[in-house]
Design a protein around this motif. Structure first.
Motif, mmCIF file in Angstrom:
data_model
loop_
_atom_site.group_PDB
_atom_site.id
_atom_site.type_symbol
_atom_site.label_atom_id
_atom_site.label_comp_id
_atom_site.label_asym_id
_atom_site.label_seq_id
_atom_site.Cartn_x
_atom_site.Cartn_y
_atom_site.Cartn_z
ATOM 1 N N VAL A 116 0.853 -1.202 0.000
ATOM 2 C CA VAL A 116 0.000 0.000 0.000
ATOM 3 C C VAL A 116 0.882 1.244 0.000
ATOM 4 C CG1 VAL A 116 -1.756 1.284 1.271
ATOM 5 C CG2 VAL A 116 -1.857 -1.221 1.183
ATOM 6 N N ARG A 117 1.954 1.198 0.780
ATOM 7 C CA ARG A 117 2.889 2.318 0.871
ATOM 8 C C ARG A 117 3.500 2.619 -0.497
ATOM 9 N NH1 ARG A 117 7.474 0.548 4.476
ATOM 10 N NH2 ARG A 117 5.724 0.204 5.882
ATOM 11 N N GLN A 118 3.947 1.575 -1.191
ATOM 12 C CA GLN A 118 4.577 1.765 -2.497
ATOM 13 C C GLN A 118 3.568 2.284 -3.517
ATOM 14 O OE1 GLN A 118 6.997 -1.498 -3.914
ATOM 15 N NE2 GLN A 118 6.703 -0.898 -6.059
ATOM 16 N N TRP A 119 2.351 1.721 -3.497
ATOM 17 C CA TRP A 119 1.339 2.194 -4.442
ATOM 18 C C TRP A 119 1.071 3.671 -4.218
ATOM 19 C CZ3 TRP A 119 -3.488 4.280 -3.240
ATOM 20 C CH2 TRP A 119 -4.283 4.611 -4.343
ATOM 21 N N TRP A 120 0.968 4.096 -2.971
ATOM 22 C CA TRP A 120 0.649 5.493 -2.672
ATOM 23 C C TRP A 120 1.737 6.434 -3.215
ATOM 24 C CZ3 TRP A 120 -3.707 7.417 -0.051
ATOM 25 C CH2 TRP A 120 -3.694 8.795 0.131
ATOM 26 N N VAL A 121 2.986 6.084 -2.977
ATOM 27 C CA VAL A 121 4.081 6.944 -3.422
ATOM 28 C C VAL A 121 4.152 6.983 -4.941
ATOM 29 C CG1 VAL A 121 6.579 7.231 -3.442
ATOM 30 C CG2 VAL A 121 5.402 6.637 -1.317
ATOM 31 N N ASP A 161 -1.631 -5.028 -8.078
ATOM 32 C CA ASP A 161 -0.524 -5.124 -9.043
ATOM 33 C C ASP A 161 0.824 -4.943 -8.349
ATOM 34 O OD1 ASP A 161 -2.355 -5.501 -11.038
ATOM 35 O OD2 ASP A 161 -2.357 -3.400 -11.717
ATOM 36 N N VAL A 162 0.903 -3.971 -7.437
ATOM 37 C CA VAL A 162 2.156 -3.749 -6.711
ATOM 38 C C VAL A 162 2.521 -4.984 -5.902
ATOM 39 C CG1 VAL A 162 3.246 -2.446 -4.846
ATOM 40 C CG2 VAL A 162 1.952 -1.243 -6.630
ATOM 41 N N ALA A 163 1.525 -5.574 -5.242
ATOM 42 C CA ALA A 163 1.788 -6.766 -4.427
ATOM 43 C C ALA A 163 2.280 -7.920 -5.293
ATOM 44 C CB ALA A 163 0.523 -7.162 -3.676
ATOM 45 N N ALA A 164 1.689 -8.041 -6.483
ATOM 46 C CA ALA A 164 2.121 -9.108 -7.395
ATOM 47 C C ALA A 164 3.567 -8.898 -7.823
ATOM 48 C CB ALA A 164 1.200 -9.143 -8.613
ATOM 49 N N GLU A 165 3.943 -7.637 -8.085
ATOM 50 C CA GLU A 165 5.325 -7.331 -8.456
ATOM 51 C C GLU A 165 6.283 -7.677 -7.314
ATOM 52 O OE1 GLU A 165 5.370 -3.248 -9.452
ATOM 53 O OE2 GLU A 165 4.120 -3.467 -11.263
ATOM 54 N N ARG A 166 5.806 -7.513 -6.098
ATOM 55 C CA ARG A 166 6.646 -7.794 -4.934
ATOM 56 C C ARG A 166 6.629 -9.276 -4.564
ATOM 57 N NH1 ARG A 166 7.659 -3.161 -1.650
ATOM 58 N NH2 ARG A 166 7.761 -4.529 0.170
ATOM 59 N N GLY A 167 5.864 -10.086 -5.314
ATOM 60 C CA GLY A 167 5.792 -11.506 -5.039
ATOM 61 C C GLY A 167 4.862 -11.860 -3.893
#
Length: 938
Positions: A33-38, A132-138
């Motif tokens: 969530v943090r990465q998506w927000w930034v 999508d971000v979570a999928a990229e992070r595995g």
């Protein structure tokens, strides 16, 4: 700091909501969530000084810590996203660790279906982006489902929600009440952990909000834990009261409520008032003024009396055309739907620049498809200008609108801020709004309104309290859902803020109505809705599964109870147009909106189809009149005008006191110098200063009402053989409607004559025959604050107003069923049925539906509390009542006088009458013959 540098620097630390910055907020979110927000917001928030807007910085940690919160911030500041961010974060975390059940975890409640649709679309982006971000992070985050459920949802979609239940459900107050009584879906609500109430200010001030507040308490009792409540609003006051409205009150302990272990059954039927308990904790995030405002009042001319109407109109449209041409998207608000259509039509007729491709109108009478198409085009920036009444003032996202023009007074600071907040719909952008005044009386309130808006003032919300019709629906609903102790039902009801002072007498009235415990009531086809068993023996005819001695239980009565409840609940009244017939010949002459009839008394004259008619009486949906050559007493547009807020009216009085002080020190120049400090143009400055200069020179400073003075003008119209009293009570139409009825009732008793009343926002007019003289000042001074309620109740008894509101409240109380066994009863048929019931019900002792009808009229429509406070101020010497004798209405009374002017039918007629009034004032000022004699007393 660079966005991703900050992201790398964030440590997983506890966040103190009292001292938050971007790093603190980011650290409270999970990595995905943090990465998506930034990634999503790191580019364009430098104007905000960080990655989060002010409400987001405070709200996200609060919601993440499961704290109840009221988030107040301007439109476009991201308050709704702030609420959902922490919720989505928690749900993703739950899904990763334990998996989410096939159940609802978050409820989003909004007043408008279109707003629910808008939020639904806006939810899709963060949910898909974080996935999508979570999928990229595995990471395997699973799925968080969301859906809409309201009156337009198809049966197929409703059935699908049982098998694939949304984890986030968007709904309306009415649908939530239905879901709480849906046997299967009700179980899906036990897992609710979050409730987001959007645009809470628009709900709190009506019975929709009262209904919702009890639904939330029923959800509280149903859920496995206490759901976190988040309220969102751009404009609301007082914040502490609205926070309590959002979260309600903690229930009393079981022993005091008589729910568990109570040995004495008498304790069970006398549960203490909610006022003895504490409201639940709620944090308030006040970021209402976190954006820059560019507001100005514009007046097409400095002389709104003598400038021809077509010239004023032409100047207005020329200015509006220039505004539209210099902005990307312009949103124009009017106060009526017909006004919105008229402005658009005039723009298209006057200028070649506008057609169906780049301009549109939006209001509630248009079809759903048309409204949604306009909303879509607004979002995409395809429209140069859109005109609207009120349907676009709530939080639908319109990113390209950079100017809002308000035509006429929106009547409250809250409404002004709500509407102009649609412009500059991004943090860092300036909210640009222009208010155009086309009327001298509105010029005063608009100038005060804009000044108070820039100072951070917001009008208070009036919450309807102790509503018996809403209570009847919910008590019936709780009895249908399951057999339960009466004390528990009462405890749930009293935990809602509007019922915190709900007492024993009111509860007994309600239960007696629901039991149909009145002789002859069932003969009127009004049947018992619940049973109540005070038998201490288990078993019995109701066969309770678990029956504890000492409890008084309640349950539903009748096999169709659930169907009746589900098809008849809600608080939005049906309305209709009444057919107008002449008494002689029974000739149909047209239709009147029933809300217009609230303003009519027997003998009033109105215009319909170009002819004049005298109102006689109403029977159901039919109005009976006589043709007449007499002039109109009530303008045809009266019912369209919005009411001035009481708080803003009080500010107008304070403005007048301050203006008089400056006038006394330095005359017109000093007033103009002071007015230039306001956000108003030079035309408005000159028009205002000239009006008050003429007022004081003509009728004296005592003719201007202030917070500590009520001014009354007395004038004789010898040609019409009438005596007129112009009461300058600037407290708004609710107050004036109530006080005028009260005074008219007292004057009619004293003078033994019919009294005609016309009401406006800045006062009211009383008219009676010239041969009837009364001491109006004395009557006002003799008002007993303790008798105001009883006298006003007598004054509205037998009126069409009472008949209409009884129908509405009888329908809300399920005394009259709108739908039964496949048959639907129209509003006209409801009115006929209610009139047959009213005479019977009024003879019953403290009948709940009748009592609610009087309560709603007196408290919600006629502001009896404000009148009582005013009468108390007069009695205690805090408010002086002054009378001024005049030969012709003073400038501040022009608007009041035109309400009853014998030759006012059209706008052009009003202009001619205003000019005639003004010429008389100028003649007397210039002649200085002393005919305007200020006097005190009767």
């Amino acid at each position: 700091m660079d966005a991703f540098a900050l992201l790398d620097s964030v440590a997983d630390v506890d966040v103190d909501p009292g001292d938050v910055d971007d790093a603190d907020v980011l650290s409270s979110l999970s990595p995905s969530v943090r990465q998506w927000w930034v990634e999503r917001f790191g580019e364009f928030v430098p104007e905000n000084g960080g990655f989060f807007t002010p409400p987001q910085k405070e709200a996200i940690p609060l919601v993440g810590a499961d704290e109840n919160a009221l988030v107040c911030a301007p439109t476009g500041s991201g308050k709704t996203l702030a609420s959902f961010t922490a919720i989505i974060d928690a749900l993703f975390e739950r899904e990763r660790e334990d998996g989410l059940e096939n159940s609802v975890y978050c409820l989003y409640v909004s007043p408008l279906k279109s707003l629910a649709n808008d939020i639904h679309r806006n939810l899709t982006e963060p949910l898909e982006g974080i996935t999508d971000v979570a999928a990229e992070r595995g990471e395997d985050v699973g799925e968080i489902r969301h859906a809409i459920r309201h009156g337009d949802t198809s049966d197929a979609d409703r059935r699908k929600m049982l098998s694939e239940t949304p984890h986030i459900l968007n709904t309306t107050p009415e649908t939530l009440a239905i879901l709480l009584n849906s046997p299967k879906f009700r179980e899906k609500l036990r897992t609710v952990e979050y409730v987001v109430v959007d645009e809470i200010h628009s709900l709190a001030e009506s019975k929709r909000g009262t209904h919702l507040s009890v639904s939330l308490e029923r959800l509280e009792a149903l859920a496995n834990g206490s759901p976190t409540r988040i309220g969102c609003s751009a404009t609301i006051e007082p914040l502490s009261q609205m926070a309590k409205f959002l979260v309600g009150y903690e229930p009393v302990d079981d022993e005091r409520a008589g729910v568990d272990g109570a040995e004495d059954s008498s304790a069970e039927t006398s549960a203490p008032l909610a006022g003895e308990r504490e409201p639940r904790d709620c944090e308030v995030v006040d970021a209402r003024f976190a954006r820059e405002f560019d507001l100005e009042l514009e007046c097409p001319t400095d002389d709104l009396v003598h400038t021809p109407r077509n010239v004023v109109t032409g100047e207005f449209y020329e200015s509006l055309h220039e505004h539209v041409g210099s902005h990307t998207n312009t949103l124009v608000f009017t106060n009526t739907r017909s006004g919105a259509e008229r402005v658009l039509q005039n723009l298209r007729e006057r200028y070649d620049a506008y057609d169906e491709a780049n301009s549109a109108c939006h209001h509630g009478s248009l079809s759903k498809d048309v409204r949604q198409d306009v909303e879509r085009k607004l979002k995409e920036g395809e429209l140069d200008v859109v005109t609207s009444s009120t349907s676009l003032e709530l939080g639908i996202d319109m990113p390209h609108v950079d100017l809002v023009v308000q035509v006429g007074s929106p009547k409250s600071v809250a409404a002004l801020l709500q509407r102009v907040g649609r412009a500059g719909h991004r943090v860092g952008e300036t909210v640009t709004g222009r208010v155009v005044a086309l009327d001298r009386d509105e010029l005063v309130e608009c100038a005060v309104m804009l000044q108070k808006a820039t100072e951070g003032f917001v009008d208070s919300v009036n919450v309807p309290e102790r509503c018996q019709d809403v209570a009847a629906q919910h008590v019936y609903g709780m009895a249908i859902a399951e057999v339960r102790p009466e004390a528990e039902i009462r405890r749930i009801l009293q935990s809602a803020y509007p019922y915190r002072h709900y007492g024993d007498d009111e509860w007994d009235q309600l239960v007696r109505y629901l039991l149909a415990d009145y002789d002859g009531l069932e003969d009127k086809n009004v049947y018992a809705k619940v049973w109540r068993d005070e038998n201490d023996e288990p078993g019995g005819e109701h066969h309770y599964d678990e029956y504890d001695p000492g409890r008084v239980l309640m349950g539903k009565r009748g096999r169709l109870a659930r169907v009746i409840y589900m098809t008849n609940i809600g608080t939005i009244p049906d309305s209709f147009a009444c057919d107008v017939f002449t008494r002689s010949g029974d000739e149909w002459v047209g239709q009147l909106d029933e809300s217009y009839l609230d303003t009519l008394e027997s003998g009033d004259v109105f215009v319909l189809g170009g002819s004049n008619f005298e109102y006689n009486y109403r029977r159901g949906s039919k109005v009976y009149v006589d043709r007449t050559s007499a002039s109109p007493t009530v303008p045809s547009w009266f019912s369209e005008r919005l009411p001035l807020a009481y708080d803003l009216g009080c500010e107008v009085l304070a403005f007048q006191a301050a203006l008089l002080e400056r006038y006394e020190r330095g005359g017109q120049p000093a007033v103009r110098h002071w007015l230039r400090e306001f956000p108003i143009d030079e035309n408005a400055v000159r028009a205002l200063s000239r009006m008050y200069d003429e007022q004081v020179r003509y009728a004296g400073a005592g003719s201007v009402s202030t917070p500590d003075r009520l001014a009354i003008e007395a004038a004789k119209d010898r040609d019409a053989y009438e005596r007129h009293y112009y009461v300058h009570s600037n407290y708004g139409r609710r107050f004036n409607d109530g006080l005028s009825r009260l005074l008219a009732y007292r004057i009619a008793q004293e003078a033994n004559a019919n009294v005609t009343v016309a009401v406006a926002d800045d006062g009211f007019t009383l008219k009676l025959p010239l041969n009837r003289k009364v001491d109006v000042v004395g009557i006002v001074e003799d008002l007993d604050p303790d008798a105001v309620r009883a006298t006003l109740r007598d004054a509205v008894g037998g009126t069409d107003l009472l008949q209409r509101y009884f129908r509405i409240d009888a329908t809300r109380s399920l005394m009259i069923l709108k739908r039964y066994k496949g048959y639907e009863k129209s509003a006209k048929q409801q009115q006929v049925a209610s009139e047959m019931l009213l005479s019977f019900a009024e003879d019953l002792s403290e009948f709940a539906v009748v009592e609610e009808t009087y309560r709603e009229i007196l408290e919600d429509k006629l502001d009896v509390a404000g009148i009582e406070a005013f009468a108390r101020g007069v009695r205690d010497g805090e408010i002086e009542v002054s009378r001024v004798r005049v030969d012709s209405p003073s400038p501040r009374a022009f608007g009041l006088a035109t309400l009853m002017a014998s030759d006012v039918v059209l706008a052009e007629d009003e202009s001619a009458v205003l000019q005639a009034f003004h010429e008389r004032v100028v003649e007397e000022i210039e002649g200085d013959d002393g005919s305007a004699e200020p006097t005190a007393g009767g």
